[in-house]
Design a protein around this motif. Structure first.
Motif, PDB file in Angstrom:
ATOM      1  N   SER A 195       0.796  -1.231   0.000  1.00 48.70           N
ATOM      2  CA  SER A 195       0.000   0.000   0.000  1.00 48.70           C
ATOM      3  C   SER A 195       0.826   1.278   0.000  1.00 48.70           C
ATOM      4  N   PHE A 196       2.157   1.171   0.205  1.00 45.43           N
ATOM      5  CA  PHE A 196       3.011   2.371   0.262  1.00 45.43           C
ATOM      6  C   PHE A 196       3.850   2.564  -1.004  1.00 45.43           C
ATOM      7  N   CYS A 197       3.778   1.620  -1.974  1.00 46.46           N
ATOM      8  CA  CYS A 197       4.819   1.522  -2.995  1.00 46.46           C
ATOM      9  C   CYS A 197       4.334   1.883  -4.392  1.00 46.46           C
ATOM     10  N   THR A 198       5.160   2.658  -5.117  1.00 49.04           N
ATOM     11  CA  THR A 198       4.823   3.063  -6.492  1.00 49.04           C
ATOM     12  C   THR A 198       5.553   2.216  -7.540  1.00 49.04           C
ATOM     13  N   ILE A 199       6.369   1.262  -7.102  1.00 47.57           N
ATOM     14  CA  ILE A 199       7.215   0.547  -8.073  1.00 47.57           C
ATOM     15  C   ILE A 199       6.405  -0.175  -9.167  1.00 47.57           C
ATOM     16  N   PRO A 200       5.274  -0.852  -8.848  1.00 45.92           N
ATOM     17  CA  PRO A 200       4.508  -1.454  -9.948  1.00 45.92           C
ATOM     18  C   PRO A 200       4.062  -0.416 -10.983  1.00 45.92           C
ATOM     19  N   LEU A 201       3.789   0.825 -10.525  1.00 50.73           N
ATOM     20  CA  LEU A 201       3.382   1.898 -11.443  1.00 50.73           C
ATOM     21  C   LEU A 201       4.578   2.397 -12.257  1.00 50.73           C
ATOM     22  N   ALA A 202       5.778   2.318 -11.672  1.00 53.24           N
ATOM     23  CA  ALA A 202       6.975   2.855 -12.331  1.00 53.24           C
ATOM     24  C   ALA A 202       7.700   1.828 -13.189  1.00 53.24           C
ATOM     25  N   LEU A 209      -1.844  -3.577   7.191  1.00 58.70           N
ATOM     26  CA  LEU A 209      -2.168  -2.301   6.540  1.00 58.70           C
ATOM     27  C   LEU A 209      -1.250  -2.034   5.349  1.00 58.70           C
ATOM     28  N   MET A 210      -0.024  -2.526   5.436  1.00 56.33           N
ATOM     29  CA  MET A 210       0.946  -2.353   4.339  1.00 56.33           C
ATOM     30  C   MET A 210       0.685  -3.310   3.178  1.00 56.33           C
ATOM     31  N   ARG A 211      -0.215  -4.287   3.402  1.00 57.94           N
ATOM     32  CA  ARG A 211      -0.501  -5.339   2.417  1.00 57.94           C
ATOM     33  C   ARG A 211       0.731  -6.193   2.119  1.00 57.94           C
ATOM     34  N   ARG A 212       1.528  -6.451   3.166  1.00 54.27           N
ATOM     35  CA  ARG A 212       2.667  -7.355   2.997  1.00 54.27           C
ATOM     36  C   ARG A 212       2.168  -8.797   2.984  1.00 54.27           C
ATOM     37  N   ARG A 213       2.942  -9.693   2.388  1.00 53.11           N
ATOM     38  CA  ARG A 213       2.462 -11.067   2.160  1.00 53.11           C
ATOM     39  C   ARG A 213       2.981 -12.061   3.190  1.00 53.11           C
ATOM     40  N   TYR A 214       3.249 -11.603   4.381  1.00 50.96           N
ATOM     41  CA  TYR A 214       3.743 -12.474   5.462  1.00 50.96           C
ATOM     42  C   TYR A 214       3.457 -11.758   6.770  1.00 50.96           C
ATOM     43  N   ARG A 215       3.669 -12.462   7.869  1.00 54.05           N
ATOM     44  CA  ARG A 215       3.574 -11.836   9.195  1.00 54.05           C
ATOM     45  C   ARG A 215       4.885 -12.088   9.935  1.00 54.05           C
ATOM     46  N   ARG A 216       5.030 -11.488  11.099  1.00 52.64           N
ATOM     47  CA  ARG A 216       6.338 -11.457  11.759  1.00 52.64           C
ATOM     48  C   ARG A 216       6.865 -12.841  12.112  1.00 52.64           C
ATOM     49  N   GLN A 217       5.977 -13.793  12.379  1.00 55.42           N
ATOM     50  CA  GLN A 217       6.455 -15.124  12.753  1.00 55.42           C
ATOM     51  C   GLN A 217       7.219 -15.781  11.602  1.00 55.42           C
ATOM     52  N   LEU A 218       6.708 -15.604  10.365  1.00 54.66           N
ATOM     53  CA  LEU A 218       7.421 -16.160   9.218  1.00 54.66           C
ATOM     54  C   LEU A 218       8.810 -15.526   9.113  1.00 54.66           C
ATOM     55  N   GLY A 266       6.686   5.077  11.050  1.00 55.75           N
ATOM     56  CA  GLY A 266       5.746   6.186  10.908  1.00 55.75           C
ATOM     57  C   GLY A 266       4.683   5.953   9.859  1.00 55.75           C
ATOM     58  N   PHE A 267       4.426   4.678   9.517  1.00 53.36           N
ATOM     59  CA  PHE A 267       3.369   4.344   8.562  1.00 53.36           C
ATOM     60  C   PHE A 267       2.024   4.743   9.162  1.00 53.36           C
ATOM     61  N   PRO A 268       1.040   5.172   8.340  1.00 50.49           N
ATOM     62  CA  PRO A 268      -0.267   5.558   8.896  1.00 50.49           C
ATOM     63  C   PRO A 268      -0.836   4.469   9.808  1.00 50.49           C
ATOM     64  N   GLY A 269      -1.290   4.887  10.987  1.00 58.76           N
ATOM     65  CA  GLY A 269      -1.863   3.935  11.940  1.00 58.76           C
ATOM     66  C   GLY A 269      -0.846   3.377  12.919  1.00 58.76           C
ATOM     67  N   GLU A 270       0.476   3.651  12.716  1.00 56.57           N
ATOM     68  CA  GLU A 270       1.501   3.132  13.632  1.00 56.57           C
ATOM     69  C   GLU A 270       1.498   3.956  14.925  1.00 56.57           C
ATOM     70  N   THR A 271       1.030   3.352  16.004  1.00 58.48           N
ATOM     71  CA  THR A 271       1.024   4.020  17.310  1.00 58.48           C
ATOM     72  C   THR A 271       2.394   3.844  17.962  1.00 58.48           C
ATOM     73  N   ALA A 272       2.592   4.535  19.078  1.00 58.69           N
ATOM     74  CA  ALA A 272       3.836   4.382  19.840  1.00 58.69           C
ATOM     75  C   ALA A 272       4.012   2.918  20.252  1.00 58.69           C
ATOM     76  N   ALA A 273       2.901   2.267  20.613  1.00 55.93           N
ATOM     77  CA  ALA A 273       2.961   0.852  21.027  1.00 55.93           C
ATOM     78  C   ALA A 273       3.351  -0.047  19.847  1.00 55.93           C
ATOM     79  N   ASP A 274       2.829   0.261  18.647  1.00 57.01           N
ATOM     80  CA  ASP A 274       3.192  -0.519  17.451  1.00 57.01           C
ATOM     81  C   ASP A 274       4.683  -0.374  17.155  1.00 57.01           C
ATOM     82  N   PHE A 275       5.183   0.863  17.294  1.00 56.64           N
ATOM     83  CA  PHE A 275       6.608   1.085  17.037  1.00 56.64           C
ATOM     84  C   PHE A 275       7.454   0.331  18.059  1.00 56.64           C
TER      85      PHE A 275
END
Length: 448
Positions: free
Chosen positions: A163-170, A278-287, A311-320
């Motif tokens: 959700s943050f990346c323009t590379i497919p468009l570029a 939220l970033m639409r990444r294809r894995y989670r931290r355990q992987l 500092g991604f949208p929605g990242e709280t202090a606790a998330d960081f």
């Protein structure tokens, strides 16, 4: 001026892939009789290869254009690369820009601009940029003559929709060279004396998609196994690979490989599962944690680099804090930390919970501090080790630098005979600049 006497200079912004493509375009010019010169020398044509990932793309582009025209006010200036594909009309309006070429056009630059005729005074630059859907061909590229290591492009484009990346468009959809073709190119490079090759791509682990139908007949594991048999190259490095595509098979193969360096760069982006979603990444931290654990189990000396966005949208202090703790606990070697920055035509800026710039900056500083600690700890674990160092041709203050297989940067006194050479040295201490000092085996004896 006669065409064959024309001088061309290049400037590259961004990633290793861009460097390899600049080199490939440079060779096209040389094949047509142009002479390649350094950017600071007065050239007749300047080619600026841009990036859309790094911040302030517009400002950087303007600055480099201004510098080119300072060296030669009469020069022809052309812009290529990711930013050129995304914002061709805007770039064409920059004073001093004469042509802008998109992703599908940049490898035909010499043909498209054959006469290098400037637009009429006061007119914007010419734009040659077709829709990104037309960038379907794979164009081979490698850097050569610029560095001791060669960056070899084997894949381009990306089918992911982070959700943050323009590379497919570029850069368009994922597409690749074939294993057979890459092996042939590597054999040619080996004959020129290249000792280390860094495999690069936009989504390197997705290697294997080819042809108009984009069928997958091969995969990245096939490529790694084939390259390991090419005898002329001493060392291969995998530049960056998504954690979901860096399979156990690849990791185990590298562990027993003859030529692949125990060095992985694995993008994480966040240690919070909420943010990864939220970033639409294809894995989670355990992987991710599992990948790191396996690498360290089969290659205890392996170097692992990590990309992180804060500092991604929605990242709280606790998330960081969750990300910080996750990284602190992981057996990794260094971080590349990026404060999140908004990109047009991506989903992320529309998400709620914008993080203030000062918080982005603070979080970046904290993680960069953690990176320095991780790197120093990783280096110190290797003091006393005997290992092969490949020396680069960069010399600063009488010091030259080289890299071990596991990417420890080694400083040594400049010796022209060492440039581009592999030398077995003992690592002795980490200096205040966070570089490893090294000496020849038996050097203690030589000093007496």
């Amino acid at each position: 001026m006669e065409m064959e006497t024309r001088k061309v200079a290049f400037y590259t912004l961004g990633c290793k892939l861009n460097f390899s493509e600049t080199s490939a375009i440079g060779r096209q010019f040389e094949e047509r009789g142009f002479r390649k010169v350094a950017f600071e020398d007065a050239a007749d044509i300047y080619v600026i290869n841009t990036c859309s990932v790094t911040d302030h793309a517009d400002r950087k582009c303007r600055k480099v254009v201004k510098e080119a025209l300072r060296h030669n006010p009469e020069a022809f200036v052309t812009i290529v690369g990711c930013y050129a594909q995304l914002k061709p009309q805007e770039i064409a309006e920059i004073p001093g820009v004469h042509a802008v070429l998109g992703a599908a056009e940049k490898f035909q630059l010499v043909d498209i601009l054959a006469g290098f005729e400037k637009p009429a005074a006061g007119q914007p630059g010419q734009v040659y940029a077709s829709p990104i859907s037309e960038a379907t061909e794979f164009h081979a590229a490698h850097s050569y003559g610029d560095r001791t290591r060669t960056f070899l492009k084997v894949q381009d484009g990306c089918d992911y929709s982070c959700s943050f990346c323009t590379i497919p468009l570029a850069r368009g959809s994922s597409r690749s060279d074939s294993v057979q073709s890459v092996v042939a190119r590597v054999q040619q490079l080996a004959e020129t004396g290249v000792k280390e090759i860094v495999l690069t791509g936009v989504n390197l682990g997705d290697f294997g998609l080819q042809g108009p139908e984009r069928e997958r007949k091969e995969d990245f594991y096939d490529l790694v196994r084939a390259l390991d048999e090419v005898t002329g190259i001493r060392r291969f490095r995998i530049s960056s690979c998504e954690p979901n595509l860096l399979t156990d098979d690849i990791i185990r193969f590298v562990a027993g490989s003859k030529r692949f360096a125990p060095h992985f760069h694995i993008p994480l982006q966040s240690g919070s599962d909420k943010i990864l979603g939220l970033m639409r990444r294809r894995y989670r931290r355990q992987l991710y944690a599992d990948r790191v654990a396996l690498i360290k189990q089969v290659m205890p000396h392996a170097c692992i680099g990590v990309d992180v966005i804060v500092g991604f949208p929605g990242e709280t202090a606790a998330d960081f804090l969750e990300t910080y703790q996750f990284l602190n606990d992981l057996d990794i070697s260094y971080l590349h930390v990026f404060p999140y920055s908004e990109r047009e035509n991506t989903l992320a800026p529309t998400l709620p919970g914008r993080v203030q710039d000062r918080h982005r900056h603070e979080r970046t500083t904290q993680l960069r501090g953690l990176s320095e600690k991780k790197k120093r700890f990783f280096y110190e674990q290797h003091v006393g080790l005997e290992t092969e160092v490949l020396f680069e041709d960069d010399v600063t203050n009488g010091q030259m630098e080289g890299f071990t297989p596991n990417y420890i940067r080694v400083a040594a006194k400049y010796d022209p005979l060492l440039v581009g050479e592999m030398k077995t040295l003992r690592l002795v201490a980490v200096n205040p600049q966070n570089l490893m000092e090294a000496e020849e085996m038996g050097a203690e004896m030589l000093h007496h």
